[in-house]
Motif scaffolding. Structure first.
Motif, PDB file in Angstrom:
ATOM      1  N   ALA A  90      37.796  44.844  36.873  1.00 16.01           N
ATOM      2  CA  ALA A  90      37.158  44.400  38.019  1.00 16.01           C
ATOM      3  C   ALA A  90      36.489  42.753  37.781  1.00 16.01           C
ATOM      4  N   LYS A  91      36.633  42.036  38.842  1.00 17.91           N
ATOM      5  CA  LYS A  91      35.930  40.407  38.708  1.00 17.91           C
ATOM      6  C   LYS A  91      34.535  40.617  38.724  1.00 17.91           C
ATOM      7  N   ASN A  93      30.357  39.348  38.014  1.00 18.78           N
ATOM      8  CA  ASN A  93      29.659  38.006  37.767  1.00 18.78           C
ATOM      9  C   ASN A  93      29.099  38.216  36.302  1.00 18.78           C
ATOM     10  N   GLU A  94      28.446  36.909  35.818  1.00 18.56           N
ATOM     11  CA  GLU A  94      28.100  36.632  34.656  1.00 18.56           C
ATOM     12  C   GLU A  94      26.935  37.750  34.296  1.00 18.56           C
ATOM     13  N   THR A  97      28.339  41.320  33.753  1.00 15.93           N
ATOM     14  CA  THR A  97      28.958  41.146  32.505  1.00 15.93           C
ATOM     15  C   THR A  97      28.194  41.467  31.299  1.00 15.93           C
TER      16      THR A  97
END
Length: 203
Positions: A90-91, A93-94, A97
Protein backbone atom coordinates in the motif's frame (compact mmCIF):
# COMPACT_ATOMS: atom_id res chain seq x y z
CA UNK A 1 1.69 -38.22 18.39
CA UNK A 2 2.54 -35.49 20.91
CA UNK A 3 6.24 -36.26 20.61
CA UNK A 4 6.12 -36.35 16.79
CA UNK A 5 4.45 -32.96 16.70
CA UNK A 6 7.21 -31.76 19.02
CA UNK A 7 9.89 -33.09 16.65
CA UNK A 8 8.32 -31.58 13.55
CA UNK A 9 7.59 -28.23 15.18
CA UNK A 10 11.18 -28.02 16.47
CA UNK A 11 12.38 -28.50 12.87
CA UNK A 12 10.00 -25.82 11.56
CA UNK A 13 11.17 -23.42 14.25
CA UNK A 14 14.82 -24.16 13.46
CA UNK A 15 14.24 -23.55 9.74
CA UNK A 16 12.58 -20.26 10.64
CA UNK A 17 15.49 -19.20 12.86
CA UNK A 18 18.13 -20.06 10.23
CA UNK A 19 16.13 -18.44 7.43
CA UNK A 20 15.64 -15.34 9.55
CA UNK A 21 19.37 -15.10 10.31
CA UNK A 22 20.38 -15.53 6.66
CA UNK A 23 17.75 -13.06 5.43
CA UNK A 24 19.02 -10.40 7.82
CA UNK A 25 22.62 -10.90 6.70
CA UNK A 26 21.53 -10.57 3.07
CA UNK A 27 19.34 -7.55 3.82
CA UNK A 28 16.20 -9.31 2.57
CA UNK A 29 13.38 -7.77 4.62
CA UNK A 30 10.63 -9.87 3.04
CA UNK A 31 12.52 -13.04 3.92
CA UNK A 32 13.07 -11.87 7.48
CA UNK A 33 9.38 -11.19 7.99
CA UNK A 34 8.28 -14.45 6.37
CA UNK A 35 10.70 -16.61 8.36
CA UNK A 36 9.67 -14.79 11.54
CA UNK A 37 6.15 -16.05 10.92
CA UNK A 38 7.53 -19.57 10.48
CA UNK A 39 9.25 -19.27 13.86
CA UNK A 40 5.95 -18.47 15.56
CA UNK A 41 4.10 -21.24 13.69
CA UNK A 42 6.66 -23.78 14.87
CA UNK A 43 7.15 -22.36 18.35
CA UNK A 44 3.56 -22.63 19.58
CA UNK A 45 3.10 -26.37 18.82
CA UNK A 46 6.60 -27.03 20.18
CA UNK A 47 5.61 -25.43 23.49
CA UNK A 48 2.33 -27.36 23.47
CA UNK A 49 4.27 -30.60 22.95
CA UNK A 50 6.53 -29.87 25.92
CA UNK A 51 3.46 -29.20 28.02
CA UNK A 52 1.70 -32.39 26.85
CA UNK A 53 4.75 -34.47 27.77
CA UNK A 54 5.23 -32.87 31.16
CA UNK A 55 4.24 -34.43 34.46
CA UNK A 56 1.01 -33.66 36.30
CA UNK A 57 2.93 -31.60 38.87
CA UNK A 58 4.15 -29.25 36.13
CA UNK A 59 0.85 -28.73 34.30
CA UNK A 60 0.40 -25.15 35.55
CA UNK A 61 3.82 -24.17 34.19
CA UNK A 62 2.98 -25.84 30.88
CA UNK A 63 -0.39 -24.10 30.56
CA UNK A 64 1.20 -20.76 31.43
CA UNK A 65 3.83 -21.28 28.74
CA UNK A 66 1.15 -22.13 26.16
CA UNK A 67 -0.79 -18.97 27.03
CA UNK A 68 2.30 -16.78 26.74
CA UNK A 69 3.36 -18.43 23.46
CA UNK A 70 -0.09 -17.72 22.01
CA UNK A 71 0.15 -14.03 22.89
CA UNK A 72 3.62 -13.95 21.29
CA UNK A 73 2.33 -15.54 18.08
CA UNK A 74 -0.55 -13.07 17.79
CA UNK A 75 1.59 -9.97 18.40
CA UNK A 76 4.44 -10.85 16.06
CA UNK A 77 1.99 -12.26 13.53
CA UNK A 78 0.20 -8.93 13.33
CA UNK A 79 3.50 -7.06 13.00
CA UNK A 80 5.10 -9.20 10.29
CA UNK A 81 1.93 -9.86 8.30
CA UNK A 82 1.38 -6.10 8.18
CA UNK A 83 4.93 -5.63 6.87
CA UNK A 84 4.37 -8.24 4.13
CA UNK A 85 1.02 -6.81 3.07
CA UNK A 86 -0.03 -3.28 3.99
CA UNK A 87 3.43 -1.76 4.41
CA UNK A 88 4.89 -3.45 1.33
CA UNK A 89 1.95 -3.09 -1.05
CA UNK A 90 0.00 0.00 0.00
CA UNK A 91 0.98 3.63 -0.47
CA UNK A 92 0.86 5.05 3.03
CA UNK A 93 1.43 8.62 4.07
CA UNK A 94 4.44 9.59 6.15
CA UNK A 95 2.57 9.55 9.45
CA UNK A 96 1.11 6.09 8.90
CA UNK A 97 4.49 4.74 7.85
CA UNK A 98 6.13 6.18 10.94
CA UNK A 99 3.67 4.25 13.11
CA UNK A 100 3.33 0.97 11.21
CA UNK A 101 6.72 0.37 9.61
CA UNK A 102 8.73 -2.10 11.69
CA UNK A 103 12.00 -0.71 10.28
CA UNK A 104 11.41 2.61 12.02
CA UNK A 105 13.11 2.20 15.39
CA UNK A 106 10.76 3.05 18.20
CA UNK A 107 7.64 2.88 16.02
CA UNK A 108 4.44 1.38 17.44
CA UNK A 109 4.85 -1.88 15.53
CA UNK A 110 8.56 -2.09 16.41
CA UNK A 111 7.61 -1.87 20.09
CA UNK A 112 4.78 -4.37 19.63
CA UNK A 113 7.33 -6.76 18.16
CA UNK A 114 9.60 -6.45 21.19
CA UNK A 115 6.57 -6.90 23.44
CA UNK A 116 5.72 -10.08 21.56
CA UNK A 117 9.21 -11.48 22.06
CA UNK A 118 8.89 -10.72 25.78
CA UNK A 119 6.00 -13.18 25.87
CA UNK A 120 8.08 -15.68 23.91
CA UNK A 121 10.83 -15.42 26.51
CA UNK A 122 8.34 -15.85 29.34
CA UNK A 123 6.98 -18.91 27.57
CA UNK A 124 10.40 -20.56 27.38
CA UNK A 125 11.03 -19.75 31.03
CA UNK A 126 7.89 -21.52 32.22
CA UNK A 127 8.12 -24.44 29.80
CA UNK A 128 11.60 -25.20 31.12
CA UNK A 129 9.97 -26.55 34.30
CA UNK A 130 8.26 -29.28 32.25
CA UNK A 131 11.55 -30.66 30.88
CA UNK A 132 12.57 -33.89 32.58
CA UNK A 133 16.34 -33.97 32.88
CA UNK A 134 17.75 -37.43 32.19
CA UNK A 135 21.07 -36.57 30.55
CA UNK A 136 23.42 -33.66 29.79
CA UNK A 137 21.49 -32.63 26.66
CA UNK A 138 18.28 -32.35 28.67
CA UNK A 139 20.11 -30.26 31.26
CA UNK A 140 21.43 -27.92 28.56
CA UNK A 141 17.94 -27.62 27.06
CA UNK A 142 16.39 -26.78 30.40
CA UNK A 143 19.12 -24.23 31.20
CA UNK A 144 18.89 -22.51 27.80
CA UNK A 145 15.11 -22.26 28.09
CA UNK A 146 15.34 -20.79 31.59
CA UNK A 147 18.04 -18.26 30.70
CA UNK A 148 16.13 -17.25 27.58
CA UNK A 149 13.44 -15.98 29.91
CA UNK A 150 15.77 -13.14 30.90
CA UNK A 151 15.20 -11.58 27.46
CA UNK A 152 11.66 -10.70 28.60
CA UNK A 153 13.03 -8.01 30.91
CA UNK A 154 14.99 -6.20 28.19
CA UNK A 155 12.15 -6.55 25.66
CA UNK A 156 9.81 -4.71 28.02
CA UNK A 157 12.14 -2.16 29.59
CA UNK A 158 14.01 -0.97 26.47
CA UNK A 159 10.91 0.35 24.63
CA UNK A 160 9.74 2.07 27.83
CA UNK A 161 13.10 3.81 28.20
CA UNK A 162 13.19 4.78 24.53
CA UNK A 163 16.47 2.94 23.95
CA UNK A 164 15.60 2.45 20.28
CA UNK A 165 14.51 5.59 18.46
CA UNK A 166 14.69 7.19 15.01
CA UNK A 167 17.67 9.35 16.00
CA UNK A 168 19.78 6.46 17.24
CA UNK A 169 23.08 6.31 15.35
CA UNK A 170 23.91 2.88 13.97
CA UNK A 171 20.63 1.56 15.32
CA UNK A 172 19.98 -0.71 12.35
CA UNK A 173 23.39 -2.37 12.59
CA UNK A 174 23.05 -2.83 16.35
CA UNK A 175 19.61 -4.32 15.83
CA UNK A 176 20.91 -6.82 13.29
CA UNK A 177 23.78 -7.87 15.57
CA UNK A 178 21.42 -8.37 18.51
CA UNK A 179 19.04 -10.46 16.42
CA UNK A 180 21.89 -12.54 14.98
CA UNK A 181 23.04 -13.23 18.53
CA UNK A 182 19.50 -14.29 19.40
CA UNK A 183 19.42 -16.66 16.41
CA UNK A 184 22.74 -18.19 17.48
CA UNK A 185 21.28 -18.67 20.96
CA UNK A 186 17.90 -20.05 19.95
CA UNK A 187 19.01 -22.47 17.22
CA UNK A 188 20.56 -24.89 19.78
CA UNK A 189 17.28 -24.85 21.71
CA UNK A 190 15.47 -26.08 18.60
CA UNK A 191 18.06 -28.81 18.00
CA UNK A 192 18.01 -29.97 21.61
CA UNK A 193 14.21 -29.89 21.62
CA UNK A 194 14.12 -32.13 18.56
CA UNK A 195 16.49 -34.58 20.21
CA UNK A 196 14.45 -34.45 23.43
CA UNK A 197 11.23 -35.38 21.66
CA UNK A 198 12.95 -37.98 19.49
CA UNK A 199 14.46 -39.68 22.54
CA UNK A 200 11.07 -39.84 24.23
CA UNK A 201 9.45 -41.10 21.05
CA UNK A 202 11.94 -43.94 20.83
CA UNK A 203 11.46 -44.80 24.49
Amino acid sequence: MNKRIGMYSAIVTLIGVIGFAVSMLLGKDVGSYLFSLFISWGFVPMICSFSANGTKENKAAGYTAIAFSSVYAVLVGLVYFAQLTTIRLAKLNEQATAILNYKNLGSLFFNYDLFGYAFMALSTFFIAFTVEVKNKKDKWLKTLLLVHGVFAVSCIIMPMLGVFNADMKGGSIIGVLVLEFWCAYFAPICILAYQYFKKNEEN
